[in-house]
Design a protein around this motif. Structure first.
Motif, PDB file in Angstrom:
ATOM      1  N   UNK A 121       0.833  -1.198   0.000  1.00 62.21           N
ATOM      2  CA  UNK A 121       0.000   0.000   0.000  1.00 62.21           C
ATOM      3  C   UNK A 121       0.867   1.247   0.000  1.00 62.21           C
ATOM      4  N   UNK A 122       0.523   2.177  -0.872  1.00 59.06           N
ATOM      5  CA  UNK A 122       1.242   3.445  -0.946  1.00 59.06           C
ATOM      6  C   UNK A 122       0.226   4.568  -0.857  1.00 59.06           C
ATOM      7  N   UNK A 123       0.720   5.784  -0.708  1.00 51.21           N
ATOM      8  CA  UNK A 123      -0.191   6.922  -0.681  1.00 51.21           C
ATOM      9  C   UNK A 123      -0.895   7.066  -2.024  1.00 51.21           C
ATOM     10  N   UNK A 124      -0.261   6.565  -3.092  1.00 53.25           N
ATOM     11  CA  UNK A 124      -0.876   6.623  -4.422  1.00 53.25           C
ATOM     12  C   UNK A 124      -2.134   5.752  -4.477  1.00 53.25           C
ATOM     13  N   UNK A 125      -2.080   4.603  -3.818  1.00 52.03           N
ATOM     14  CA  UNK A 125      -3.264   3.731  -3.769  1.00 52.03           C
ATOM     15  C   UNK A 125      -4.377   4.407  -2.971  1.00 52.03           C
ATOM     16  N   UNK A 126      -4.042   5.043  -1.869  1.00 48.77           N
ATOM     17  CA  UNK A 126      -5.035   5.772  -1.075  1.00 48.77           C
ATOM     18  C   UNK A 126      -5.636   6.881  -1.933  1.00 48.77           C
ATOM     19  N   UNK A 127      -4.811   7.582  -2.677  1.00 45.76           N
ATOM     20  CA  UNK A 127      -5.296   8.642  -3.560  1.00 45.76           C
ATOM     21  C   UNK A 127      -6.293   8.089  -4.581  1.00 45.76           C
ATOM     22  N   UNK A 154     -11.938   7.979  -6.281  1.00 44.88           N
ATOM     23  CA  UNK A 154     -12.948   7.117  -6.868  1.00 44.88           C
ATOM     24  C   UNK A 154     -12.471   6.335  -8.073  1.00 44.88           C
ATOM     25  N   UNK A 155     -11.168   6.282  -8.287  1.00 42.65           N
ATOM     26  CA  UNK A 155     -10.625   5.520  -9.410  1.00 42.65           C
ATOM     27  C   UNK A 155     -10.609   4.029  -9.121  1.00 42.65           C
TER      28      UNK A 155
END
Length: 98
Positions: A47-53, A58-59
């Motif tokens: 998990x990265x901040x990109x996944x949270x983003x 809503x992607x």
């Protein structure tokens, strides 16, 4: 009568992304903080901040096995996360049929 819109709580948040963004901000967490917690609690180092983003924009919508980890990390009821994720999936599916 006030012109201020009502505050949205966990039970009334519009989308899954809005719900977790709102709660993350309430807890004073960054996307990186949440990603770190998800890694630690799930045992998955991916998990990265990109996944949270992606979730927040809503992607992407997390899979069912990840929802308990998110609920625990954000101190949210599982029922709210399940319901919100299901509604997002339903909206997405309806949009794909057009």
């Amino acid at each position: 009568m006030s012109d201020v819109p009502p505050r949205r709580g966990p039970a009334t948040a519009g989308s899954f992304g809005q719900l977790i963004t709102h709660r993350r901000h309430q807890l004073g967490m960054t996307q990186g903080d949440l990603a770190d917690q998800l890694c630690a609690r799930s045992g998955r180092p991916t998990f990265t901040r990109h996944e949270i983003s992606r979730y927040e924009r809503g992607l992407r919508i997390p899979t069912a096995p990840l929802l308990p980890v998110i609920a625990d990390s954000l101190d949210l009821p599982m029922a709210v996360l399940r319901r919100t994720a299901a509604a997002d999936r339903k909206r997405r599916h309806a949009g794909n049929r057009r």
